[in-house]
Write a protein that holds these residues in place. Structure first.
Motif, PDB file in Angstrom:
ATOM      1  N   MET A   1      47.398  82.083  16.628  1.00 47.27           N
ATOM      2  CA  MET A   1      47.338  83.029  15.518  1.00 47.27           C
ATOM      3  C   MET A   1      48.730  83.300  14.968  1.00 47.27           C
ATOM      4  O   MET A   1      48.913  83.391  13.752  1.00 47.27           O
ATOM      5  N   VAL A   2      49.721  83.425  15.842  1.00 47.09           N
ATOM      6  CA  VAL A   2      51.092  83.638  15.373  1.00 47.09           C
ATOM      7  C   VAL A   2      51.569  82.429  14.576  1.00 47.09           C
ATOM      8  O   VAL A   2      52.255  82.567  13.558  1.00 47.09           O
ATOM      9  N   GLY A   3      51.182  81.226  15.024  1.00 42.36           N
ATOM     10  CA  GLY A   3      51.589  80.014  14.330  1.00 42.36           C
ATOM     11  C   GLY A   3      50.790  79.714  13.079  1.00 42.36           C
ATOM     12  O   GLY A   3      51.152  78.813  12.312  1.00 42.36           O
ATOM     13  N   GLY A   4      49.679  80.421  12.864  1.00 45.51           N
ATOM     14  CA  GLY A   4      48.864  80.207  11.670  1.00 45.51           C
ATOM     15  C   GLY A   4      47.749  79.206  11.851  1.00 45.51           C
ATOM     16  O   GLY A   4      47.052  78.863  10.887  1.00 45.51           O
ATOM     17  N   PHE A   5      47.541  78.731  13.082  1.00 43.35           N
ATOM     18  CA  PHE A   5      46.495  77.734  13.338  1.00 43.35           C
ATOM     19  C   PHE A   5      45.145  78.378  13.604  1.00 43.35           C
ATOM     20  O   PHE A   5      44.128  77.695  13.644  1.00 43.35           O
ATOM     21  N   GLU A   6      45.140  79.678  13.834  1.00 46.04           N
ATOM     22  CA  GLU A   6      43.920  80.485  13.899  1.00 46.04           C
ATOM     23  C   GLU A   6      44.173  81.743  13.084  1.00 46.04           C
ATOM     24  O   GLU A   6      45.300  82.250  13.040  1.00 46.04           O
ATOM     25  N   THR A   7      43.116  82.240  12.433  1.00 45.59           N
ATOM     26  CA  THR A   7      43.237  83.458  11.635  1.00 45.59           C
ATOM     27  C   THR A   7      42.551  84.596  12.357  1.00 45.59           C
ATOM     28  O   THR A   7      41.379  84.490  12.739  1.00 45.59           O
ATOM     29  N   PRO A   8      43.254  85.709  12.591  1.00 51.75           N
ATOM     30  CA  PRO A   8      42.617  86.843  13.267  1.00 51.75           C
ATOM     31  C   PRO A   8      41.519  87.457  12.412  1.00 51.75           C
ATOM     32  O   PRO A   8      41.591  87.446  11.184  1.00 51.75           O
ATOM     33  N   ASN A   9      40.493  87.968  13.069  1.00 48.22           N
ATOM     34  CA  ASN A   9      39.448  88.712  12.367  1.00 48.22           C
ATOM     35  C   ASN A   9      39.887  90.127  12.030  1.00 48.22           C
ATOM     36  O   ASN A   9      39.398  90.742  11.088  1.00 48.22           O
ATOM     37  N   ARG A  10      40.818  90.629  12.834  1.00 42.86           N
ATOM     38  CA  ARG A  10      41.320  91.990  12.636  1.00 42.86           C
ATOM     39  C   ARG A  10      42.808  92.010  12.957  1.00 42.86           C
ATOM     40  O   ARG A  10      43.316  91.184  13.707  1.00 42.86           O
ATOM     41  N   GLY A  11      43.503  92.981  12.381  1.00 42.33           N
ATOM     42  CA  GLY A  11      44.898  93.201  12.712  1.00 42.33           C
ATOM     43  C   GLY A  11      45.862  92.428  11.835  1.00 42.33           C
ATOM     44  O   GLY A  11      45.477  91.780  10.856  1.00 42.33           O
ATOM     45  N   ALA A  12      47.151  92.499  12.194  1.00 44.59           N
ATOM     46  CA  ALA A  12      48.197  91.905  11.365  1.00 44.59           C
ATOM     47  C   ALA A  12      49.298  91.291  12.230  1.00 44.59           C
ATOM     48  O   ALA A  12      49.551  91.729  13.356  1.00 44.59           O
ATOM     49  N   ILE A  13      49.946  90.263  11.654  1.00 49.87           N
ATOM     50  CA  ILE A  13      51.091  89.593  12.272  1.00 49.87           C
ATOM     51  C   ILE A  13      52.270  89.746  11.329  1.00 49.87           C
ATOM     52  O   ILE A  13      52.193  89.351  10.158  1.00 49.87           O
ATOM     53  N   LEU A  14      53.354  90.335  11.829  1.00 56.92           N
ATOM     54  CA  LEU A  14      54.533  90.564  11.001  1.00 56.92           C
ATOM     55  C   LEU A  14      55.757  89.886  11.614  1.00 56.92           C
ATOM     56  O   LEU A  14      55.962  89.956  12.828  1.00 56.92           O
ATOM     57  N   ILE A  15      56.534  89.237  10.771  1.00 61.86           N
ATOM     58  CA  ILE A  15      57.808  88.659  11.176  1.00 61.86           C
ATOM     59  C   ILE A  15      58.893  89.310  10.327  1.00 61.86           C
ATOM     60  O   ILE A  15      58.862  89.205   9.097  1.00 61.86           O
ATOM     61  N   ASP A  16      59.787  90.003  10.988  1.00 62.92           N
ATOM     62  CA  ASP A  16      60.818  90.793  10.294  1.00 62.92           C
ATOM     63  C   ASP A  16      60.197  91.745   9.278  1.00 62.92           C
ATOM     64  O   ASP A  16      60.706  91.918   8.160  1.00 62.92           O
ATOM     65  N   GLY A  17      59.059  92.322   9.644  1.00 64.05           N
ATOM     66  CA  GLY A  17      58.399  93.301   8.795  1.00 64.05           C
ATOM     67  C   GLY A  17      57.532  92.719   7.703  1.00 64.05           C
ATOM     68  O   GLY A  17      56.816  93.451   7.023  1.00 64.05           O
ATOM     69  N   GLU A  18      57.553  91.397   7.528  1.00 57.27           N
ATOM     70  CA  GLU A  18      56.748  90.750   6.482  1.00 57.27           C
ATOM     71  C   GLU A  18      55.419  90.288   7.063  1.00 57.27           C
ATOM     72  O   GLU A  18      55.375  89.591   8.087  1.00 57.27           O
TER      73      GLU A  18
ATOM     74  N   VAL B   1      52.533  88.036   7.655  1.00 54.71           N
ATOM     75  CA  VAL B   1      52.268  86.597   7.501  1.00 54.71           C
ATOM     76  C   VAL B   1      50.865  86.239   7.981  1.00 54.71           C
ATOM     77  O   VAL B   1      50.561  85.069   8.193  1.00 54.71           O
ATOM     78  N   THR B   2      50.011  87.252   8.134  1.00 48.21           N
ATOM     79  CA  THR B   2      48.685  87.049   8.723  1.00 48.21           C
ATOM     80  C   THR B   2      47.894  85.961   8.012  1.00 48.21           C
ATOM     81  O   THR B   2      47.183  85.178   8.643  1.00 48.21           O
ATOM     82  N   ARG B   3      47.990  85.891   6.683  1.00 47.59           N
ATOM     83  CA  ARG B   3      47.208  84.915   5.903  1.00 47.59           C
ATOM     84  C   ARG B   3      48.074  83.768   5.381  1.00 47.59           C
ATOM     85  O   ARG B   3      47.591  82.947   4.594  1.00 47.59           O
ATOM     86  N   VAL B   4      49.295  83.689   5.821  1.00 47.95           N
ATOM     87  CA  VAL B   4      50.186  82.610   5.368  1.00 47.95           C
ATOM     88  C   VAL B   4      49.875  81.333   6.160  1.00 47.95           C
ATOM     89  O   VAL B   4      49.748  81.376   7.383  1.00 47.95           O
ATOM     90  N   PRO B   5      49.717  80.170   5.504  1.00 50.36           N
ATOM     91  CA  PRO B   5      49.409  78.926   6.216  1.00 50.36           C
ATOM     92  C   PRO B   5      50.559  78.512   7.136  1.00 50.36           C
ATOM     93  O   PRO B   5      51.714  78.904   6.927  1.00 50.36           O
ATOM     94  N   PRO B   6      50.274  77.700   8.173  1.00 50.22           N
ATOM     95  CA  PRO B   6      51.286  77.333   9.176  1.00 50.22           C
ATOM     96  C   PRO B   6      52.554  76.739   8.578  1.00 50.22           C
ATOM     97  O   PRO B   6      53.665  77.084   9.003  1.00 50.22           O
ATOM     98  N   GLU B   7      52.393  75.852   7.586  1.00 50.32           N
ATOM     99  CA  GLU B   7      53.559  75.148   7.048  1.00 50.32           C
ATOM    100  C   GLU B   7      54.488  76.061   6.247  1.00 50.32           C
ATOM    101  O   GLU B   7      55.633  75.701   5.966  1.00 50.32           O
ATOM    102  N   LYS B   8      54.005  77.254   5.913  1.00 53.82           N
ATOM    103  CA  LYS B   8      54.845  78.184   5.146  1.00 53.82           C
ATOM    104  C   LYS B   8      55.347  79.357   5.993  1.00 53.82           C
ATOM    105  O   LYS B   8      55.988  80.260   5.467  1.00 53.82           O
ATOM    106  N   ARG B   9      55.054  79.332   7.282  1.00 58.08           N
ATOM    107  CA  ARG B   9      55.533  80.394   8.163  1.00 58.08           C
ATOM    108  C   ARG B   9      56.889  80.001   8.756  1.00 58.08           C
ATOM    109  O   ARG B   9      57.158  78.820   8.991  1.00 58.08           O
ATOM    110  N   PRO B  10      57.732  80.981   9.057  1.00 55.77           N
ATOM    111  CA  PRO B  10      59.026  80.684   9.676  1.00 55.77           C
ATOM    112  C   PRO B  10      58.901  80.510  11.184  1.00 55.77           C
ATOM    113  O   PRO B  10      59.624  81.141  11.969  1.00 55.77           O
TER     114      PRO B  10
END
Length: 353
Positions: free
Chosen positions: A48-65, A67-76
């Motif tokens: 989920m952190v890498g973007g290969f699975e999408t969570p049903n609930r909650g959020a993933i933030l990197i440096d406050g941004e 990225v929960t719905r950002v595709p893997p290739e566009k994540r840092p």
């Protein structure tokens, strides 16, 4: 580099909750190990952190941004898989350069960055070799270089050394730790190996059934487990069932005094916290002695039919059938999965020879 924040993550597959309301903060430059048995959800969290699975609930933030719905290739993020996932038809340099080519970098810059990444993982001069010409350890180094060459903010590793032999695993995890510290890169590392987590992590997160059991530094996780599950999962632990009555245990060998409610408990004692002494009248007898060179591991049969393990110095001499007394310096008391207390233990029965 970056801070990773997981907020109330939840993930379900076919109406089955795999991750339940999981929250975690990973500090800038920290290496955190996700540890747990198969099916605990640790790889799902990483994916989920890498973007290969999408969570049903909650959020993933990197440096406050977010990225929960950002595709893997566009994540840092940079991901290293257990299977290496290298392209066998490409050279080592081609594998490492692949992501840089997708970004459209000039060839000279790609060549420079690939050379730096290979040098970082100890593969300088291996660029023209084919993947199939490398050992398993070298292939995993290539996979790490491929992730690092993209200069990700977060490095994700999913049991990267699980398929390697023990000595190679130990060497590569030491190299990885050195690289991680040198770069100061925030890292999330999934493993089912307790030794690996204890050796690598700044903090360990123990997962069970999609939930966090405990988060702590390796020394605190080992010495102060907060649940019975963690106590049994991290390292070796002896669990001795007995009853507390009036603040004293009724175990035949150990008198434990603790201010806890009456009722059944389990005494949890590490093998290294036990001392064996030749004795008569205890009813405790040596079952087996295993010599590991650095220490002896002695299995002891107890009068109540139970068995425990004690760690002894290599110079100790014990034989199967020999009667012994036991002393313990520290014990934790659990009722169900909850810790009740930590106390010093008195030896109840000991008639020394």
């Amino acid at each position: 580099m970056a801070q990773l924040t997981l907020k109330n993550l939840g993930k379900s597959f076919d109406a089955t909750d795999v991750i339940r309301d999981l929250s975690l903060d990973v500090a800038d430059g920290e290496l955190v190990c996700l540890l747990g048995p198969s099916g605990s959800g640790k790889s799902t969290v990483l994916r989920m952190v890498g973007g290969f699975e999408t969570p049903n609930r909650g959020a993933i933030l990197i440096d406050g941004e977010d990225v929960t719905r950002v595709p893997p290739e566009k994540r840092p993020t940079g991901m290293v898989f257990q299977s290496h996932a290298l392209w066998s038809h490409m050279s080592v340099a081609g594998n490492v350069a692949f992501g840089l080519k997708l970004r459209g970098l000039p060839k000279t810059q790609i060549r420079e960055k690939v050379g730096e990444a290979l040098a970082l993982v100890g593969l300088e001069g291996y660029g023209e070799r084919r993947v199939w010409q490398l050992s398993g350890g070298q292939q995993q180094r290539v996979a790490i270089a491929r992730a690092l060459v993209l200069e990700p903010k977060i490095l994700l590793l999913d049991e990267p050394f699980a398929s390697l032999d023990q000595h190679l695993r130990e060497r590569l995890r030491e190299e990885l730790r050195d690289i991680q510290r040198r770069l100061g890169i925030t890292t999330l590392f999934v493993t089912h190996g307790q030794d690996e987590a204890l050796a690598l992590a700044d903090r360990i997160v123990v997962l069970r059934g999609g939930e966090i059991e405990q988060v702590a530094s390796p020394d605190r996780m080992y010495r102060a487990p907060q649940t019975r599950f963690v106590a049994g999962f991290i390292g070796s632990m002896n669990f001795l069932p007995c009853d507390m009555r009036g603040g004293v245990s009724d175990h035949p060998l150990f008198a434990v005094r603790a201010t806890v409610p009456d009722g059944p408990v389990e005494l949890a004692i590490r093998p290294e916290a036990l001392t064996l002494l030749p004795a008569r009248g205890t009813g405790a007898r040596v079952h087996r002695v295993t010599d590991y060179g650095t220490h002896l591991l002695v299995d002891v049969d107890l009068p109540d039919g139970g068995r425990l393990k004690a760690m002894c110095p290599p110079s100790a001499r014990y034989e199967p059938g020999q009667e012994v007394a036991l002393e313990a310096g520290h014990v934790a008391l659990f009722r169900g999965d909850a810790k009740l207390a930590e106390v010093t233990v008195e030896r109840r029965v000991a008639v020394h020879v």
